[in-house]
Design an enzyme around this catalytic site. Structure first.
Site, mmCIF file in Angstrom:
data_model
loop_
_atom_site.group_PDB
_atom_site.id
_atom_site.type_symbol
_atom_site.label_atom_id
_atom_site.label_comp_id
_atom_site.label_asym_id
_atom_site.label_seq_id
_atom_site.Cartn_x
_atom_site.Cartn_y
_atom_site.Cartn_z
ATOM 1 N N LYS A 46 -3.293 3.198 -2.525
ATOM 2 C CA LYS A 46 -4.730 3.694 -2.562
ATOM 3 C C LYS A 46 -4.620 5.130 -1.276
ATOM 4 O O LYS A 46 -4.209 4.461 -0.207
ATOM 5 C CB LYS A 46 -5.696 2.632 -2.006
ATOM 6 C CG LYS A 46 -5.567 1.271 -2.662
ATOM 7 C CD LYS A 46 -6.750 0.458 -2.516
ATOM 8 C CE LYS A 46 -7.987 0.914 -2.892
ATOM 9 N NZ LYS A 46 -8.262 1.006 -4.138
ATOM 10 N N MET A 106 -9.113 9.691 8.314
ATOM 11 C CA MET A 106 -9.471 10.218 6.857
ATOM 12 C C MET A 106 -10.536 11.237 7.028
ATOM 13 O O MET A 106 -11.681 11.323 6.240
ATOM 14 C CB MET A 106 -9.865 8.965 5.776
ATOM 15 C CG MET A 106 -9.091 8.077 5.703
ATOM 16 S SD MET A 106 -9.434 6.498 4.838
ATOM 17 C CE MET A 106 -10.370 5.546 6.246
ATOM 18 N N ASP A 132 0.781 -1.229 -0.094
ATOM 19 C CA ASP A 132 0.063 0.052 0.008
ATOM 20 C C ASP A 132 0.812 1.300 0.016
ATOM 21 O O ASP A 132 1.981 1.206 0.411
ATOM 22 C CB ASP A 132 -0.931 0.105 1.148
ATOM 23 C CG ASP A 132 -2.472 -0.659 0.942
ATOM 24 O OD1 ASP A 132 -2.499 -0.971 -0.325
ATOM 25 O OD2 ASP A 132 -3.045 -0.638 1.783
#
Length: 259
Positions: free
Chosen positions: A61, A178, A39
């Protein structure tokens, strides 16, 4: 069920960034991999534990950036295992905390592939630990809620006002992942049922040399994040436990003197 092969897949949590926070089990899995699917937020230093003959494929991502389609990653894992590869899916933080680990495990099991998960330290914990503060405390927080600030397309997302009411009633710490891009929306919702003076910490790049942080209040959250230019990847911690941060008392005294 597919015919069993000698291939294997392990989902490994690489931790929040500091390579020294890897578990011994993670190091062992990385060392035995013939294929690593990595990742975007995984520290390159972690890959020093990989075999020199291992293939390393970056399948990053990250919100707001061009990302490898999840369906492609799922297909790649399944195909590689069926071809006999020792696959490690290397994820930032912990695979089962907003790492899509659950989705990937489901796809692998549907294909008849057993999968092992090696946990990693999540950034929400590492970020607060770096400030010298806990996530739970017998006097200030009876529990902790990990929640994403990035809703799946088509999903209405978290009811922040309702979550705030629950957190206030049950004395819970909120750890928001996030959430920087939706900070104004999140802050407005939380302020519906939490006091404006509720302590908040924002930690960017937790555990890395590039870590930056700000201690503020819910009422000043958006202004503080903009002033300090805090960006993703950041975690946002809301609750009285933030008062346990080493810098909180000094910051509070400084503000009182200025007033």
């Amino acid at each position: 069920m597919n015919t069993p092969t000698s291939g294997r897949c392990t989902l490994v949590g690489a931790g929040p960034g500091d390579p020294e926070l890897l578990t011994l089990k993670a190091v062992k899995a990385i060392a035995h991999a013939t294929l690593l699917l990595v990742d975007d937020l995984v520290n390159d230093a972690v890959l020093a534990h990989a075999s020199p003959t291992a293939r390393i494929v970056h399948v990053g991502k990250r919100g707001g950036c061009k990302s490898t389609p999840q369906a492609f990653i799922d297909k790649l894992m399944i195909t590689a295992v069926q071809e006999g590869e020792q696959v490690v899916r290397l994820k930032g933080g912990d695979p089962f905390i907003f790492g899509r680990g659950g989705e990937e495990v489901e796809h692998l099991r549907t294909a008849g592939i057993d999968v092992e998960v090696v946990n990693g330290i999540t950034s929400g914990l590492a970020g607060m630990s770096s400030l010298g503060a806990p996530l739970t405390h017998r006097e200030h927080a009876h529990g902790v809620v990990f929640v994403t600030g990035h809703a799946k397309p088509g999903d209405t997302g978290t009811d922040w006002a309702q979550l705030a009411a629950t957190a206030r009633q049950a004395k819970l710490t909120l750890v928001i992942y996030m959430g920087v891009s939706s900070l104004e929306h999140i802050g407005q919702g939380l302020l519906c049922n939490l006091p404006a003076q509720t302590p908040v910490a924002v930690v960017q790049n937790a555990s890395l040399p590039t870590q930056r942080q700000a201690l503020t209040t819910l009422g000043e959250l958006v202004h503080t994040a903009q002033r300090e230019q805090l960006e993703s990847p950041s975690i946002i911690v809301v609750g009285d436990v933030v008062q346990g941060a080493r810098a909180w008392a000094a910051q509070t005294q400084s503000s009182q003197r200025a007033a």
